[in-house]
Design a protein around this motif. Structure first.
Motif, short mmCIF file in Angstrom:
data_model
loop_
_atom_site.label_atom_id
_atom_site.label_comp_id
_atom_site.label_asym_id
_atom_site.label_seq_id
_atom_site.Cartn_x
_atom_site.Cartn_y
_atom_site.Cartn_z
N ILE A 57 0.86 -1.19 0.00
CA ILE A 57 0.00 0.00 0.00
C ILE A 57 0.89 1.23 0.00
N GLY A 58 0.74 2.05 -1.04
CA GLY A 58 1.44 3.34 -1.10
C GLY A 58 0.53 4.43 -0.57
N ILE A 59 1.10 5.40 0.12
CA ILE A 59 0.30 6.50 0.66
C ILE A 59 0.92 7.83 0.22
N VAL A 60 0.11 8.63 -0.49
CA VAL A 60 0.56 9.96 -0.92
C VAL A 60 -0.14 11.01 -0.06
N ASP A 61 0.62 11.74 0.74
CA ASP A 61 0.07 12.86 1.51
C ASP A 61 1.23 13.67 2.05
N SER A 62 1.16 14.98 1.89
CA SER A 62 2.27 15.83 2.34
C SER A 62 1.97 16.52 3.67
N ASP A 63 0.77 16.26 4.24
CA ASP A 63 0.35 16.99 5.45
C ASP A 63 0.84 16.34 6.73
N LYS A 64 0.70 17.13 7.80
CA LYS A 64 0.93 16.61 9.15
C LYS A 64 -0.43 16.45 9.84
N VAL A 65 -0.49 15.57 10.82
CA VAL A 65 -1.75 15.32 11.55
C VAL A 65 -2.09 16.54 12.41
N GLU A 66 -3.36 17.00 12.27
CA GLU A 66 -3.84 18.13 13.08
C GLU A 66 -4.99 17.67 13.96
N LEU A 67 -5.20 18.42 15.04
CA LEU A 67 -6.28 18.08 15.99
C LEU A 67 -7.63 17.96 15.28
N SER A 68 -7.91 18.88 14.32
CA SER A 68 -9.21 18.87 13.64
C SER A 68 -9.38 17.69 12.69
N ASN A 69 -8.29 16.92 12.44
CA ASN A 69 -8.40 15.73 11.58
C ASN A 69 -9.03 14.55 12.32
N LEU A 70 -8.89 14.54 13.64
CA LEU A 70 -9.19 13.32 14.40
C LEU A 70 -10.68 13.00 14.47
N GLN A 71 -11.53 13.96 14.12
CA GLN A 71 -12.98 13.76 14.11
C GLN A 71 -13.39 12.72 13.07
N ARG A 72 -12.52 12.46 12.06
CA ARG A 72 -12.88 11.52 10.98
C ARG A 72 -11.71 10.66 10.51
N GLN A 73 -10.48 11.08 10.74
CA GLN A 73 -9.32 10.38 10.15
C GLN A 73 -8.82 9.34 11.16
N ILE A 74 -9.52 8.19 11.17
CA ILE A 74 -9.40 7.24 12.28
C ILE A 74 -8.11 6.42 12.29
N ALA A 75 -7.23 6.64 11.31
CA ALA A 75 -5.93 5.95 11.38
C ALA A 75 -5.01 6.67 12.37
N PHE A 76 -5.39 7.88 12.80
CA PHE A 76 -4.50 8.69 13.65
C PHE A 76 -5.03 8.77 15.07
N GLU A 77 -4.06 8.95 15.99
CA GLU A 77 -4.41 9.10 17.40
C GLU A 77 -4.01 10.50 17.87
N THR A 78 -4.51 10.89 19.02
CA THR A 78 -4.20 12.22 19.55
C THR A 78 -2.69 12.43 19.66
N ALA A 79 -1.98 11.38 20.05
CA ALA A 79 -0.52 11.50 20.20
C ALA A 79 0.20 11.70 18.86
N ASP A 80 -0.52 11.50 17.74
CA ASP A 80 0.10 11.67 16.42
C ASP A 80 0.09 13.12 15.94
#
Ligand SMILES: [Zn+2]
Length: 255
Positions: A57-80
């Protein structure tokens, strides 16, 4: 590839499906899928592809994890928060399934890099959030003759289709559906209009299902149809998408 005993147990509920079996599971483990965007769609999509045993699985994304992502982006945790999305998503994938090879592409997809990036994969799942990227992904996949499964979501609504117009005849292209990029000011986006995380999850699950179907060549392809989900009206339906004989893109290509 011969399935090990732990692999037979991990994928037992896939293998027992007559449409998959041992041969189908081996096919999934050999498959290479590129996911564009590790956002509201890409994040659950990655997890379902990894759980099902899509081997690379290749993943293309240039962003960093933000607090407002966590409402839907369930691969990430608060510590990320503050970590690179590709790195964080790669950890989530390998925590779930260490057998998966994850390739991180922490870049924006551009006209310059699209062909090189996509050519290393069998298929692309587009979960990007803008038309510029969707057209670029589609057009590059068309010229490389690779299917693209493209999903979009905003508010309580989502849509999904598969494009492989290089097969000709009944297979419309993305331009048959959306002839030109709509002006940015009239297009709803998740930052301004919001999106329910669970609705992104529904669309990502449907997208993962279509990726697996295309990889295995089972069931009816979504090429030539668009699935539309309206959560508030509780309606999920597929409408036919026809090839446009006057399409500015595919009518001018030899397919
Ligand atoms: Zn077309």
């Amino acid at each position: 590839m011969k399935l090990s005993d732990p692999a037979r147990r991990r994928y037992a509920r896939n293998i027992v499906l007559p449409e998959i079996g041992v041969a189908g599971q081996e096919k999934l483990l050999s498959a290479k899928v590129l996911v564009i965007g590790a956002g509201g769609l890409g994040s659950p999509l990655l997890l379902y592809l990894a759980a099902a045993g899509v081997g690379t699985i290749g993943i293309v994304d240039s962003d960093k994890v933000e607090l407002s992502n966590l409402q839907r982006q369930i691969a990430f945790e608060t510590a990320d928060i503050g970590r690179s999305k590709t790195e964080s998503a790669a950890d989530a994938v390998n925590d779930l399934n260490p057998d998966i090879r994850v390739v991180q592409h922490p870049v924006r997809l551009t006209v310059e890099n699209a062909r090189t990036l996509i050519s290393g994969y069998d298929m692309v799942a587009d979960g990007s959030d803008n038309f510029e990227t969707r057209f670029l992904v589609h057009d590059t996949c068309f010229s490389l003759r690779k299917p693209v499964i493209s999903a979009a979501v905003v508010g309580f609504k989502g849509q999904l289709s598969t494009y492989k117009a290089y097969e000709g005849a009944k297979n419309p292209c993305y331009h048959c559906f959306i002839p030109e990029t709509p002006p940015a000011e009239i297009m709803p986006n998740c930052a301004d209009n919001g999106v329910l995380g669970a609705v992104a999850g529904v669309m990502a699950s449907l997208q993962a299902t279509e990726v697996i179907k295309e990889l295995l060549g089972i069931g009816k392809s979504l090429s030539g149809s668009v699935v539309v989900f309206d959560a508030l009206d509780a309606i999920l339906r597929a409408t036919q998408l026809r090839r446009d004989p006057a399409c500015p893109f595919c009518s001018k290509q030899a397919a």
